[in-house]
Write an enzyme that holds these catalytic residues in place. Structure first.
Site, mmCIF file in Angstrom:
data_model
loop_
_atom_site.group_PDB
_atom_site.id
_atom_site.type_symbol
_atom_site.label_atom_id
_atom_site.label_comp_id
_atom_site.label_asym_id
_atom_site.label_seq_id
_atom_site.Cartn_x
_atom_site.Cartn_y
_atom_site.Cartn_z
ATOM 1 C CE LYS A 74 -2.259 3.213 1.686
ATOM 2 N NZ LYS A 74 -1.782 4.625 1.126
ATOM 3 C CD GLU A 129 12.031 1.617 11.542
ATOM 4 O OE1 GLU A 129 12.327 2.500 12.129
ATOM 5 O OE2 GLU A 129 12.069 0.230 11.622
ATOM 6 C CB CYS A 154 12.426 10.317 8.355
ATOM 7 S SG CYS A 154 13.501 8.858 7.509
ATOM 8 C CD GLU A 175 8.558 14.100 10.888
ATOM 9 O OE1 GLU A 175 7.402 13.465 10.947
ATOM 10 O OE2 GLU A 175 9.520 13.575 10.717
#
Ligand code: NAD
Length: 788
Positions: free
Chosen positions: A463, A544, A578, A676
């Site tokens: 996906k 993650e 990231c 973030e």
């Protein structure tokens, strides 16, 4: 870059003409060699400068290309009509080029042995002197043998003394200079001029070069080598001493491979200093442009399935451009896909690790063949720059090779054998894996999670993120081209909230490999833990997630390096990694000096479409992302001191562009320093000492990457002990982890799971099983492993 450097060169040339000065264009590292030559030739061919003779360029004789470059420079100068000076040097970046080539898996651009460079210097001197109609000869060396060879060659060819100009550094080898000038030799002395610090750096480089173990000056003055040896022909002396000639780079024979239980060599990144690679990527972009507008159906059990509703994929750098139409999976497709994966799983597991590895290596080979094409799709679909897109495809290839080899190692039987008892310890696959991926490493992360599942005998339903579904469709094409059995991998693009969450809940999905944001990751973790009737197992989740990564700049840091490292980590791919640096924590003593240079460096980054290799900052991924970045810029404007806010200008009307944003005096507990942002926004904070810097660095809920620039071994040690991150980098940028070399992943709110591209990643995809057999038969215990 070419345009900007060309404009500067023109200004310099005009000033030089006005002052009747000579301009010599120097060479730096190999990476910019072709560009330097091209800019020089373009400008010097222009009407205004075509007849200028007091200009020159450097050729570095340690480069194995130097002969070819000189030949094309000669042909170009012949077309130009006015000769140019060529200053032959040996080259000052030998260590840099050697280390870079070895660590990148590139062929070595320089000669590996000093005598080969000396011999080449003499060959190229002869070439330049023979082509004196077009090229004027300058020799930049302190090696008396090299200079004498040039002077003797000129005499042999019947040329006047003035045919050779010697060039030496101010303050070095003065006795040599004196002797040569007394012989009537033309000599030019050069010296750094202008700012003190860069000038000193230049002098130090030259000093290092001239005092290196192989240097003429060192041999003559320090080691008292006798004149016969010192002045011998390098070619003859080198061969007589049994010296081999340079062949490939060290990487070619696998010697630079990282040490792991199994052999693995990282896929070399494309070196865009080479014209062939630039042309390759240019061609791929043109070809991909011709394919836009196509439809991308779901693929379940090898069958393409269209859906009633489709989503439009647009180019974030040019929002008017529709790249294609991607099917949107519905709940019943999730059923079919999981069923297909379930049906295919036993046979796939039954093949064994070695046969599965063959399939995955075939996938790697096809990815390699289609490297530029796949990179081109990412450039268009995700706004990745050329280098970043190429690196992403290389990482995908690495995952295939690394996990294929790792799964074979894992399948080797382990266990304890005793007389009468045999114990085996084996790993079995978990079953069907749902792979839910983000868009920011559109190919690498999706490939990595999928092939880890496949290598260990699981089957997968992919996906992909909505924003990178075409790149994912291309990966599905590659799996199909590798002829994986039907149902082993299925492609299910669609919305996260519908397809993604249905997959997570599905009772026959044994494992979820997720990479993405913290919010979604935690929700998946929670959801997967719920036990409903009929669920045959506790699901395994790898998640993650995000980061809020910091780089500490110590008071004794090399600021040149620190500025480069922070800029690259904060603004590479628009800060949408990231691993990106979103906080710089700077020690008080260097705060002003660092921020001033940081701002200038970030300001010089060129904003532009990712398709243009000259762009350093492309678009962010979508409108939502742009709005989020803007929201934080607003917060920064209210709560902190704005140091830089680059406006995207007219590009803003074309795509989701926003330039680098830097804020200082950010409070460590503010949203800007805690959340973030996933865009080109950097918060700079001040710390009194290293303890405080580390406290600030650790003061978020994330623990993904981090770094420190420092010259103090004690401070580096302290950072290693105390910085809470999954990946810590000392004195370098904090992005760009390589499979096998820097296994990647974080903890705290940055992730659950062991590191991708690391030795224990695959263990998460298997169940350990112990098998004990009683081999005692009728009182007789056969020796272990004799097979009775
Ligand atoms: P995201 O969380 O929005 O989406 C990730 C994936 O989850 C997408 O495929 C999405 O469709 C799917 N999804 C969304 N809602 C879902 C739901 N309710 N159920 C199941 N699936 C759902 O993240 P993104 O914007 O694609 O990626 C950026 C994020 O990924 C950042 O936070 C970044 O730090 C993180 N990231 C982490 C790593 C790492 O290794 N730690 C690597 C890359 C990206």
């Amino acid at each position: 870059t070419t345009r900007r450097a060309g404009a500067r060169l023109r200004r310099l040339l005009r000033a030089a003409q006005a002052h009747r000065a000579h301009v010599h264009v120097d060479m730096e590292s190999y990476r910019v060699k072709s560009a330097t030559l091209a800019i020089f030739q373009t400008v010097m061919m222009e009407e205004e400068f075509r007849e200028l003779s007091q200009v020159g360029i450097v050729i570095q004789c340690y480069l194995r290309d130097s002969g070819r470059d000189l030949a094309s420079l000669r042909d170009w100068a012949a077309r130009r009509g006015t000769p140019v000076w060529v200053r032959l040097v040996k080259g000052a970046y030998w260590d840099h080029e050697t280390v870079l080539a070895a660590s990148s898996g590139w062929p070595l651009p320089v000669y590996a042995r000093k005598w080969e460079t000396d011999a080449n210097f003499e060959r190229q001197t002869r070439f330049v002197l023979r082509n004196g109609r077009y090229l004027r000869c300058a020799l930049g060396s302190h090696n008396l043998r090299s200079l004498a060879h040039g002077m003797a060659t000129a005499r042999f060819l019947g040329l006047p003394r003035s045919a050779v100009e010697l060039q030496m550094l101010y303050g070095m080898a003065d006795a040599e200079k004196q002797a040569l000038v007394e012989m009537g030799q033309r000599m030019r002395i050069y010296m750094p001029f202008g700012e003190l610090i860069p000038g000193m750096a230049y002098l130090v480089r030259r000093l290092l070069e001239n005092t290196s173990n192989d240097s003429f000056l060192r041999a003559g003055f320090v080691e008292q080598v006798d004149p016969e040896t010192l002045l011998a022909n390098p070619e003859e002396a080198g061969r007589a001493s049994g010296g081999e000639t340079t062949r490939g780079g060290t990487a070619e024979n696998g010697e630079s491979a990282p040490m792991t239980k199994w052999t693995f060599v990282n896929e070399p990144l494309a070196d865009f200093a080479l014209a062939a690679n630039r042309e390759g990527m240019g061609r791929a972009l043109a070809e991909v442009q011709a394919e836009i507008g196509a439809g991308y159906p779901l693929v379940i059990a090898d069958r393409a399935i269209d859906t009633a509703e489709r989503m439009e994929a647009r180019n974030p750098g040019d929002v008017g451009q529709v790249l294609g139409y991607v099917a949107l999976a519905e709940p019943q497709h999730v059923e079919w896909a999981v069923e297909a994966a379930c049906a295919a799983q036993p046979a796939w597991a039954g093949l064994g690790a070695a046969r599965r590895a063959e399939y995955l290596r075939r996938v790697a080979a096809i990815l390699r063949e289609r490297k530029f094409e796949l990179a081109a799709w990412q450039i268009l679909e995700c706004g990745k720059g050329w280098r970043e897109a190429d690196a992403d495809v290389c990482e995908a290839i690495d995952f295939c090779e690394y996990y294929a080899a790792g799964a074979i190692a894992l399948a080797e039987s382990q266990g304890v054998e005793l007389p009468g008892e045999e114990n085996r310890f084996v790993y079995v696959p978990r079953g069907v894996t749902a792979v839910i991926a983000p868009w920011n490493f559109p190919l690498a992360i999706l490939t990595g999670m999928t092939v880890a599942a496949l290598a260990t005998g699981n089957t997968a339903v992919m996906k992909p993120a909505e924003q990178s579904s075409i790149t994912a469709a291309k990966l599905m094409e590659v799996f199909q081209a590798a002829e994986l059995p039907a149902g082993v991998v299925n492609y299910l693009p669609g919305r996260g909230e519908t397809v993604g969450s249905r997959l997570v809940e599905h009772p026959r999905v044994a494992m979820i490999a997720f990479t993405g944001s913290r919010g979604v990751g935690l929700a998946i973790h929670r959801r997967a833990a719920e036990v409903s009737a009929g669920l045959p197992f506790v699901k395994r989740v790898i998640a993650e997630m995000g980061g809020k990564n910091a780089i500490i700049v110590d008071s004794d840091a090399d600021l040149d390096e620190a500025v480069l490292g922070v800029v690259k980590s904060a603004f590479g791919y628009q800060g949408q990694k990231c691993s990106a640096c979103s906080r710089a924590i700077v020690l008080e003593g260097v705060f002003e000096a660092f921020t001033t240079r940081l701002v200038e460096a970030a300001r010089s980054l060129k904003i532009g479409p990712a398709t243009d290799p000259g762009s350093s900052v492309g678009p962010v991924i979508d409108a939502e992302s742009l709005a989020r970045v803007r929201k934080y810029v607003e917060i920064g404007g209210r709560e902190a001191r704005k140091l830089l806010s680059v406006d995207a200008g007219e590009l803003a009307g074309r795509g989701y562009y926003i330039g680098p944003q830097i804020f200082a005096d950010v409070r460590p507990e503010s949203a800007l320093a805690q959340e973030e942002i996933f865009g080109p926004v950097l918060a700079v904070m001040r710390a009194r000492d290293l303890d405080e810097a580390i406290r600030i660095a650790n003061g978020t809920e994330y623990a993904l990457t981090g770094g420190i620039f420092s010259r103090s071994p004690a401070h580096l040690d302290q950072a290693c002990r105390e910085m809470q991150v999954g990946n810590l980098y000392l004195n370098r940028a904090i992005t760009g982890a390589l499979v096998g070399r820097q296994p990647f992943g974080g903890y705290k709110m940055s992730g659950i799971g062991s590191k991708a591209g690391g030795p224990d990643y695959l263990l998460q995809f298997v169940l350990p099983k112990t098998i004990t057999e009683n081999t005692l038969r009728r009182g007789f215990a056969p020796p272990p492993s004799s097979g009775e």
